[in-house]
Scaffold this motif. Sequence first.
Motif, short mmCIF file in Angstrom:
data_model
loop_
_atom_site.label_atom_id
_atom_site.label_comp_id
_atom_site.label_asym_id
_atom_site.label_seq_id
_atom_site.Cartn_x
_atom_site.Cartn_y
_atom_site.Cartn_z
N LYS A 24 0.86 -1.23 0.08
CA LYS A 24 0.12 -0.08 0.04
C LYS A 24 0.73 1.17 -0.06
CE LYS A 24 -3.80 -0.44 0.15
NZ LYS A 24 -4.79 -0.18 -0.91
N ASN A 25 1.68 1.43 0.75
CA ASN A 25 2.63 2.45 0.94
C ASN A 25 3.88 2.11 1.71
OD1 ASN A 25 1.30 4.90 0.37
ND2 ASN A 25 -0.11 4.37 1.85
N VAL A 26 5.15 2.99 1.50
CA VAL A 26 6.33 2.93 2.29
C VAL A 26 6.52 4.20 3.07
CG1 VAL A 26 8.67 2.36 1.76
CG2 VAL A 26 7.23 1.30 0.49
N TYR A 27 7.00 3.97 4.17
CA TYR A 27 7.24 4.99 5.13
C TYR A 27 8.41 4.91 5.69
CZ TYR A 27 2.21 4.75 5.21
OH TYR A 27 0.89 4.28 4.60
N ALA A 28 9.20 5.94 5.79
CA ALA A 28 10.62 6.22 6.62
C ALA A 28 10.48 7.61 7.45
CB ALA A 28 11.77 6.22 5.69
N GLN A 29 10.01 7.20 8.63
CA GLN A 29 9.76 8.47 9.39
C GLN A 29 9.83 8.18 10.78
OE1 GLN A 29 5.85 9.21 7.41
NE2 GLN A 29 4.80 8.68 9.11
N ARG A 30 9.48 9.11 11.68
CA ARG A 30 9.32 8.89 13.05
C ARG A 30 8.01 8.47 13.42
NH1 ARG A 30 13.81 10.69 15.47
NH2 ARG A 30 14.87 12.50 14.70
N ILE A 31 8.09 7.39 14.06
CA ILE A 31 6.62 6.75 14.32
C ILE A 31 6.22 6.59 15.85
CG2 ILE A 31 5.21 4.67 13.95
CD1 ILE A 31 5.75 5.80 11.40
N ASN A 32 5.12 7.36 16.19
CA ASN A 32 4.76 7.12 17.67
C ASN A 32 4.09 5.66 17.69
OD1 ASN A 32 4.30 7.66 20.30
ND2 ASN A 32 2.58 9.37 20.00
N LEU A 33 4.48 4.95 18.57
CA LEU A 33 3.88 3.61 18.69
C LEU A 33 3.00 3.68 20.03
CD1 LEU A 33 6.59 1.10 17.64
CD2 LEU A 33 4.44 1.47 16.66
N VAL A 34 2.16 2.91 20.04
CA VAL A 34 1.20 2.54 21.24
C VAL A 34 1.08 0.93 21.43
CG1 VAL A 34 -1.00 2.73 22.47
CG2 VAL A 34 -0.07 4.70 21.00
N ARG A 35 1.61 0.83 22.49
CA ARG A 35 1.96 -0.89 22.79
C ARG A 35 0.48 -1.29 23.52
NH1 ARG A 35 3.27 -5.70 21.29
NH2 ARG A 35 3.64 -6.97 23.22
N LEU A 36 -0.14 -2.26 22.89
CA LEU A 36 -1.38 -3.19 23.46
C LEU A 36 -1.01 -4.12 24.38
CD1 LEU A 36 -3.76 -2.37 20.61
CD2 LEU A 36 -3.41 -0.69 22.54
N PHE A 37 -1.61 -4.31 25.45
CA PHE A 37 -1.26 -5.62 26.15
C PHE A 37 -1.64 -6.82 25.73
CE2 PHE A 37 -5.65 -4.70 27.56
CZ PHE A 37 -6.27 -5.86 27.87
N TYR A 38 -2.73 -6.70 24.69
CA TYR A 38 -3.08 -8.14 24.34
C TYR A 38 -2.43 -8.45 22.94
CZ TYR A 38 -6.07 -5.14 21.36
OH TYR A 38 -6.52 -4.08 20.79
N GLN A 39 -1.50 -7.57 22.32
CA GLN A 39 -0.83 -8.13 21.09
C GLN A 39 0.26 -9.06 21.43
OE1 GLN A 39 0.43 -4.01 19.60
NE2 GLN A 39 -1.07 -4.42 18.08
N GLY A 40 0.57 -9.68 20.55
CA GLY A 40 1.50 -10.83 20.50
C GLY A 40 2.88 -10.40 20.54
N ARG A 41 3.94 -11.12 20.62
CA ARG A 41 5.35 -10.88 20.69
C ARG A 41 6.03 -10.25 19.51
NH1 ARG A 41 7.97 -14.40 17.80
NH2 ARG A 41 7.14 -16.60 17.63
N ILE A 42 5.20 -10.72 18.15
CA ILE A 42 5.55 -10.12 16.94
C ILE A 42 5.65 -8.81 16.77
CG2 ILE A 42 5.61 -12.43 15.97
CD1 ILE A 42 3.14 -11.20 14.30
N PHE A 43 4.47 -8.20 17.44
CA PHE A 43 3.95 -6.76 17.34
C PHE A 43 4.69 -5.80 18.13
CE2 PHE A 43 0.28 -9.43 16.29
CZ PHE A 43 -0.22 -9.05 15.05
N ARG A 44 4.93 -4.52 17.35
CA ARG A 44 5.52 -3.46 18.19
C ARG A 44 4.55 -2.69 18.87
NH1 ARG A 44 10.97 -0.87 15.93
NH2 ARG A 44 12.13 -2.47 15.72
N GLY A 45 3.26 -2.67 18.26
CA GLY A 45 2.25 -1.90 18.77
C GLY A 45 1.44 -1.41 17.60
N ILE A 46 0.84 -0.32 17.69
CA ILE A 46 -0.39 0.44 16.87
C ILE A 46 0.16 1.64 16.40
CG2 ILE A 46 -2.49 -1.25 17.04
CD1 ILE A 46 -3.67 1.16 18.54
N ALA A 47 0.01 2.28 15.28
CA ALA A 47 0.47 3.56 14.98
C ALA A 47 -0.55 4.21 13.96
CB ALA A 47 1.97 3.64 14.38
#
Length: 169
Positions: A24-47
């Motif tokens: 869909k897109n390619v991004y190279a930027q500063r990303i503000n991640l929000v970690r969710l407690f129920y996400q598995g180990r492969i996830f860094r979070g949502i952004a």
Amino acid sequence: MDTDEYLVARVGELKLGIYCRDVKNVYAQRINLVRLFYQGRIFRGIAEVNGQVMQVIDLRRRIGMQEKDPGELMTLISVQTDMSKVLAIVVDEIIGMKCITQAQLHAHHEQLNNSQDNVNLLFPMVAVMSDEKDGPMGGKMSELIHVLDSTYIDKLEPITEDAGDLEFF
């Protein structure tokens, strides 16, 4: 000759190709991640990236590589995994676009398959790209690009086949 275009990226020493229609897109930027407690180990979070909220998957974690120091500046590739789901994967570097022919694509040898976390389904094919230059031993150089199947990015559970029994109601 049947040729398809792939976006080629690098994670560690692994080069991977993602079919351009899935990207869909390619991004190279500063990303503000929000970690969710129920996400598995492969996830860094949502952004939120360009107005769209998406889950961010660390491809190093997904394939069992040693993690790299997380920084604020990330290179993300957002991919469409089905009709409505878009995920972003973290890669080390975008290499560019490559045209890959059907003759260059090869299935992984059965003995090399790693079914743990469905890695064998995540990378079902490898493209062998021959280079015109001679290698250090005098032979032609080849480059391997592992072709990523975006539908298996977030699927870690083993794939099981049903026995196919019919049920009558």
